[in-house]
Design a protein around this motif. Structure first.
Motif, mmCIF file in Angstrom:
data_model
loop_
_atom_site.group_PDB
_atom_site.id
_atom_site.type_symbol
_atom_site.label_atom_id
_atom_site.label_comp_id
_atom_site.label_asym_id
_atom_site.label_seq_id
_atom_site.Cartn_x
_atom_site.Cartn_y
_atom_site.Cartn_z
ATOM 1 N N LEU A 228 -6.121 12.014 -7.055
ATOM 2 C CA LEU A 228 -5.014 11.126 -7.383
ATOM 3 C C LEU A 228 -5.421 10.080 -8.409
ATOM 4 O O LEU A 228 -4.670 9.798 -9.358
ATOM 5 N N LEU A 229 -6.584 9.496 -8.243
ATOM 6 C CA LEU A 229 -7.037 8.483 -9.201
ATOM 7 C C LEU A 229 -7.207 9.083 -10.594
ATOM 8 O O LEU A 229 -6.855 8.455 -11.601
ATOM 9 N N SER A 230 -7.722 10.293 -10.647
ATOM 10 C CA SER A 230 -7.895 10.963 -11.936
ATOM 11 C C SER A 230 -6.540 11.266 -12.567
ATOM 12 O O SER A 230 -6.330 11.040 -13.767
ATOM 13 N N ALA A 231 -5.599 11.772 -11.755
ATOM 14 C CA ALA A 231 -4.272 12.099 -12.279
ATOM 15 C C ALA A 231 -3.532 10.849 -12.750
ATOM 16 O O ALA A 231 -2.857 10.868 -13.791
ATOM 17 N N CYS A 232 -3.649 9.747 -11.983
ATOM 18 C CA CYS A 232 -2.984 8.503 -12.377
ATOM 19 C C CYS A 232 -3.611 7.915 -13.639
ATOM 20 O O CYS A 232 -2.911 7.331 -14.476
ATOM 21 N N ARG B 131 4.991 2.453 -12.840
ATOM 22 C CA ARG B 131 4.231 1.466 -13.608
ATOM 23 C C ARG B 131 2.735 1.745 -13.488
ATOM 24 O O ARG B 131 2.260 2.229 -12.462
ATOM 25 N N GLY B 132 1.996 1.381 -14.536
ATOM 26 C CA GLY B 132 0.549 1.425 -14.456
ATOM 27 C C GLY B 132 0.031 0.291 -13.587
ATOM 28 O O GLY B 132 0.562 -0.828 -13.619
ATOM 29 N N LEU B 133 -0.997 0.564 -12.807
ATOM 30 C CA LEU B 133 -1.531 -0.422 -11.873
ATOM 31 C C LEU B 133 -3.042 -0.528 -12.036
ATOM 32 O O LEU B 133 -3.703 0.420 -12.483
ATOM 33 N N ASP B 134 -3.585 -1.654 -11.646
ATOM 34 C CA ASP B 134 -5.024 -1.856 -11.678
ATOM 35 C C ASP B 134 -5.715 -0.793 -10.825
ATOM 36 O O ASP B 134 -5.284 -0.496 -9.699
ATOM 37 N N ALA B 135 -6.788 -0.220 -11.331
ATOM 38 C CA ALA B 135 -7.443 0.909 -10.670
ATOM 39 C C ALA B 135 -7.983 0.540 -9.289
ATOM 40 O O ALA B 135 -7.868 1.320 -8.332
ATOM 41 N N GLU B 136 -8.571 -0.650 -9.150
ATOM 42 C CA GLU B 136 -9.126 -1.037 -7.856
ATOM 43 C C GLU B 136 -8.028 -1.333 -6.846
ATOM 44 O O GLU B 136 -8.159 -1.028 -5.663
ATOM 45 N N ARG B 137 -6.946 -1.894 -7.316
ATOM 46 C CA ARG B 137 -5.789 -2.116 -6.449
ATOM 47 C C ARG B 137 -5.230 -0.778 -5.960
ATOM 48 O O ARG B 137 -4.878 -0.618 -4.792
ATOM 49 N N ARG B 138 -5.174 0.199 -6.856
ATOM 50 C CA ARG B 138 -4.695 1.525 -6.470
ATOM 51 C C ARG B 138 -5.657 2.184 -5.478
ATOM 52 O O ARG B 138 -5.237 2.772 -4.484
ATOM 53 N N ARG B 139 -6.939 2.060 -5.749
ATOM 54 C CA ARG B 139 -7.932 2.672 -4.869
ATOM 55 C C ARG B 139 -7.834 2.101 -3.443
ATOM 56 O O ARG B 139 -7.879 2.850 -2.472
ATOM 57 N N LEU B 140 -7.682 0.785 -3.329
ATOM 58 C CA LEU B 140 -7.575 0.158 -2.014
ATOM 59 C C LEU B 140 -6.369 0.670 -1.250
ATOM 60 O O LEU B 140 -6.460 0.992 -0.055
ATOM 61 N N ALA B 141 -5.240 0.784 -1.942
ATOM 62 C CA ALA B 141 -4.020 1.257 -1.281
ATOM 63 C C ALA B 141 -4.166 2.703 -0.814
ATOM 64 O O ALA B 141 -3.802 3.049 0.319
ATOM 65 N N ASP C 66 -1.376 7.087 -16.816
ATOM 66 C CA ASP C 66 -1.181 5.676 -17.155
ATOM 67 C C ASP C 66 -1.832 5.248 -18.463
ATOM 68 O O ASP C 66 -1.812 4.068 -18.813
ATOM 69 N N ARG C 67 -2.400 6.174 -19.210
ATOM 70 C CA ARG C 67 -3.119 5.780 -20.429
ATOM 71 C C ARG C 67 -2.231 5.049 -21.423
ATOM 72 O O ARG C 67 -2.684 4.177 -22.158
ATOM 73 N N GLU C 68 -0.953 5.390 -21.418
ATOM 74 C CA GLU C 68 -0.037 4.768 -22.376
ATOM 75 C C GLU C 68 0.839 3.701 -21.721
ATOM 76 O O GLU C 68 1.782 3.216 -22.343
ATOM 77 N N ILE C 69 0.523 3.332 -20.443
ATOM 78 C CA ILE C 69 1.350 2.362 -19.724
ATOM 79 C C ILE C 69 0.570 1.067 -19.573
ATOM 80 O O ILE C 69 -0.610 1.071 -19.220
ATOM 81 N N ALA C 70 1.230 -0.052 -19.814
ATOM 82 C CA ALA C 70 0.587 -1.351 -19.630
ATOM 83 C C ALA C 70 0.244 -1.558 -18.167
ATOM 84 O O ALA C 70 1.080 -1.334 -17.286
ATOM 85 N N ILE C 71 -0.981 -1.999 -17.891
ATOM 86 C CA ILE C 71 -1.422 -2.223 -16.521
ATOM 87 C C ILE C 71 -0.933 -3.566 -16.035
ATOM 88 O O ILE C 71 -1.130 -4.597 -16.685
ATOM 89 N N LEU C 72 -0.295 -3.578 -14.860
ATOM 90 C CA LEU C 72 0.202 -4.820 -14.291
ATOM 91 C C LEU C 72 -0.890 -5.519 -13.490
ATOM 92 O O LEU C 72 -1.703 -4.854 -12.839
ATOM 93 N N PRO C 73 -0.905 -6.841 -13.496
ATOM 94 C CA PRO C 73 -1.897 -7.562 -12.675
ATOM 95 C C PRO C 73 -1.558 -7.459 -11.204
ATOM 96 O O PRO C 73 -0.427 -7.112 -10.851
ATOM 97 N N PRO C 74 -2.520 -7.735 -10.328
ATOM 98 C CA PRO C 74 -2.223 -7.715 -8.881
ATOM 99 C C PRO C 74 -1.127 -8.706 -8.529
ATOM 100 O O PRO C 74 -0.970 -9.741 -9.176
ATOM 101 N N HIS D 176 0.821 -1.208 0.000
ATOM 102 C CA HIS D 176 0.000 0.000 0.000
ATOM 103 C C HIS D 176 0.859 1.264 0.000
ATOM 104 O O HIS D 176 0.556 2.242 -0.699
ATOM 105 N N VAL D 177 1.926 1.253 0.783
ATOM 106 C CA VAL D 177 2.826 2.406 0.830
ATOM 107 C C VAL D 177 3.421 2.672 -0.549
ATOM 108 O O VAL D 177 3.452 3.825 -1.035
#
Length: 480
Positions: free
Chosen positions: A462-466, A427-437, A470-478, A326-327
């Motif tokens: 923060l979610l909007s800015a990320c 790195r781009g991250l899954d949106a729900e994973r980011r939201r939880l953190a 991240d639009r051009e970054i591949a999203i990594l799985p959890p 999360h950090v």
């Protein structure tokens, strides 16, 4: 003077609530077999009130093989919880010693327990000074509480560091004698795996981690306590880039450096979820943390993510792998594309160096022992609460940070007190994973199960800015 009881009924013992030791089924069976072959060659330690301070797995194993008595050392003075825990942790670690000690030889018919005087202890080589320092403190407070195992020729095969301290303090030494052949066989059994430290059963609250915060710059009584993360990596980068850079310190503690940068005209911001009201270890100033969150929200909404994100001495104060994730997701979420993330944390190599040192070196803080679990976490009981520290090697730090940043450069010596990393390309991250953190990090739990719930506008920004970043970054799985 503690009392040695060669055969104490197991029914008289009360297990402690906190035993931070876990054995696999294989290790548990191995311990039982060792006890069947050699007996219990190391006494358990018992508090005066009957609480088992050290030796929980041994007593369980004895019961499992049908033995109802155990050799025990009963401490004369009532031991407080802090020292009970230190006895427990230390008792399971002194077997790793590497000092060389001899005691007088004896006849082959002498088997079992006896006492020696300090004049009978011959120290041939010293090691593990920090272990000996902790043993010395406990002997000085409670008397001789341990023992050694030696063969008929006088070779000490177990707990040599304890014997060294008894020699230094001129204390009597309890010894269990075995034959030379038994000693050689016992050494093989002692080399086996007898469990790992496991702090999952110990209640550790994130808000108690404020007791680990460092006093930066001025320090206590005016003593300088500078941040090597800032001095070596952050300040040179800031000076090079100039005052157009935007900087944020995540987990800033007392925020000494970042406040100084703001005072010098830099666009500097910070967030510390556990602001201490008196600057030491008192109550927490939740309102100050909320004010920092609001400052970040206004700044991110107006100007976006940051050029420099600092994480100074925070990774070593996470309480779990989940908390660590999360950090780092929060730091990833604060960093602009093209920005730089800088972190410094406690080094695993420094522990290994400290454990094997022949002399105890002076340190400004945390001079005691650290007992690591399988993920290199160590729990410390301080001020009536548990706190946690985590240690990284260059390899584990690189692997961990690589999940959140595409470019990771490890800095510093592997055996120094700290190691550092300079990272780029979040790195781009899954949106729900980011939201939880972000939900976790910006709405931390406080005493009394309180949460301020003032974080939602910042999360939205923060979610909007990320999302834009991240639009051009591949999203990594959890991470599994």
């Amino acid at each position: 003077m503690p009392e040695f009881i060669e055969s104490m009924p197991l029914g008289r013992l009360k297990p402690a609530d906190y035993n931070p030791r876990r054995l696999s089924e294989e290790s548990f069976l191995r311990l039982q077999r060792s006890l069947e072959l050699f007996g219990c060659v190391k006494p358990v330690i018992v508090n005066r009130n009957g609480t088992l301070v050290a030796g929980h797995q041994r007593t369980k194993s004895l019961k499992a093989i049908g033995v109802d008595q155990v050799p025990a050392i009963v401490l004369d003075d009532e031991v407080g919880l802090h020292d009970e825990i230190r006895f427990n942790l230390l008792h399971n670690s002194v077997e790793t010693d590497s000092s060389t000690v001899r005691v007088p030889a004896c006849s082959e018919d002498e088997h079992g327990w006896s006492w020696l005087g300090p004049e009978d202890i011959s120290v041939r080589a010293r090691a593990n000074a920090v272990v000996q320092s902790e043993i010395r403190r406990l002997i000085s407070g409670y008397g001789p509480w341990g023992s050694i195992v030696a063969d008929h020729r006088g070779r000490v095969i177990l707990n040599a560091d304890y014997a060294v301290v008894c020699k230094d303090l001129r204390k009597p030494l309890l010894v269990y004698r075995v034959s030379v052949q038994e000693a050689d066989e016992l050494i093989q059994w002692l080399d086996g795996d007898y469990g790992v430290y496991d702090y999952s059963g110990v209640e550790i609250k994130a808000y108690n981690q404020h007791k680990c915060q460092m006093h930066r710059l001025a320090g206590s009584e005016g003593v300088s306590n500078r941040s090597t993360t800032y001095e070596r990596y952050v300040l040179p980068l800031v000076a090079k880039g100039g005052k157009e850079q935007r900087i944020v310190d995540f987990g800033a503690g007392e925020a000494a450096y970042i406040r100084r940068l703001r005072g010098q005209g830099f666009d500097a911001h910070w967030y510390e979820p556990h602001v201490r009201t008196d600057g030491t270890a008192g109550s927490l100033d939740v309102a100050a943390s909320v004010a920092q969150i609001r400052d970040l929200q206004r700044d991110v909404a107006a100007r976006g993510l940051y050029d420099i994100v600092v994480l100074d001495s925070v990774l070593n104060s996470v309480t779990s792998l989940e908390f660590e994730e999360h950090v780092l997701i929060a730091c990833n979420s604060l960093l602009a594309d093209g920005g730089t993330f800088i972190t410094g944390t406690r080094s695993l190599g420094s522990l290994e160096k400290k454990w094997t040192a022949k002399k105890k070196t002076s340190q400004k803080y945390r001079c005691g022992l650290d007992f690591l679990d399988e993920n290199n976490f160590s729990a410390t009981f301080r001020g009536g609460v548990w706190t946690m520290q985590r240690f990284h090697s260059p390899e584990t730090l690189r692997e961990t940070l690589g999940r959140y940043f595409a470019e990771v450069e490890i800095k510093g010596s592997a055996t120094g007190s700290n190691i550092y990393a300079v990272c780029r390309r979040p790195r781009g991250l899954d949106a729900e994973r980011r939201r939880l953190a972000l939900e976790t990090e910006f709405n931390m739990e406080y005493p009394g199960n309180y949460r301020h719930n003032r974080h939602r506008p910042l999360l939205k920004s923060l979610l909007s800015a990320c999302e834009r970043r991240d639009r051009e970054i591949a999203i990594l799985p959890p991470i599994k």
